[in-house]
Design a protein around this motif. Structure first.
Motif, PDB file in Angstrom:
ATOM      1  N   ILE A   5       0.525  -1.451   0.328  1.00 27.23           N
ATOM      2  CA  ILE A   5       0.003   0.045  -0.443  1.00 27.23           C
ATOM      3  C   ILE A   5       0.942   1.373  -0.260  1.00 27.23           C
ATOM      4  CG2 ILE A   5      -0.409   0.372   2.493  1.00 27.23           C
ATOM      5  CD1 ILE A   5      -3.239   0.853   1.942  1.00 27.23           C
ATOM      6  N   LYS A  15       2.456   8.514  -6.325  1.00 23.03           N
ATOM      7  CA  LYS A  15       1.824   7.813  -5.678  1.00 23.03           C
ATOM      8  C   LYS A  15       2.026   6.792  -3.995  1.00 23.03           C
ATOM      9  CE  LYS A  15      -0.316   3.397  -7.339  1.00 23.03           C
ATOM     10  NZ  LYS A  15      -1.944   3.910  -7.946  1.00 23.03           N
ATOM     11  N   ASN A  19      -0.542   7.328  -1.320  1.00 25.01           N
ATOM     12  CA  ASN A  19      -0.903   6.609   0.330  1.00 25.01           C
ATOM     13  C   ASN A  19      -0.610   6.820   1.059  1.00 25.01           C
ATOM     14  OD1 ASN A  19      -1.862   5.475  -2.448  1.00 25.01           O
ATOM     15  ND2 ASN A  19      -0.396   4.161  -2.212  1.00 25.01           N
TER      16      ASN A  19
END
Length: 70
Positions: A5, A15, A19
């Motif tokens: 994750i 990204k 996250n």
């Protein structure tokens, strides 16, 4: 290939940052939810205490007898 994750070696830096931000917001929301739940329990216990106090006002007083006191 499945990425963690928070991102793996192949994850794009933006990204990973996204996250991490989502995870921080989720932690803040969870913490605030726990605080709100504690607050609600405090109000419920206070309301129950108030109701029992009012109920005691309407209870009959019992007179003690001499046989019970030794």
């Amino acid at each position: 290939m499945k990425l963690h994750i928070l991102g793996g070696q192949d994850a794009h830096p933006t990204k990973v940052i996204y996250n991490q931000a989502v995870e921080q917001i989720a932690n803040i929301v969870r913490r605030e939810a726990y605080i709100m739940a504690y607050n609600d329990c405090f109000y419920v216990i206070g309301f129950a205490l108030l109701l029992t106090g009012l109920a005691l006002l309407f209870c009959k007083k019992v007179k003690a007898t001499n046989a019970a006191a030794h």
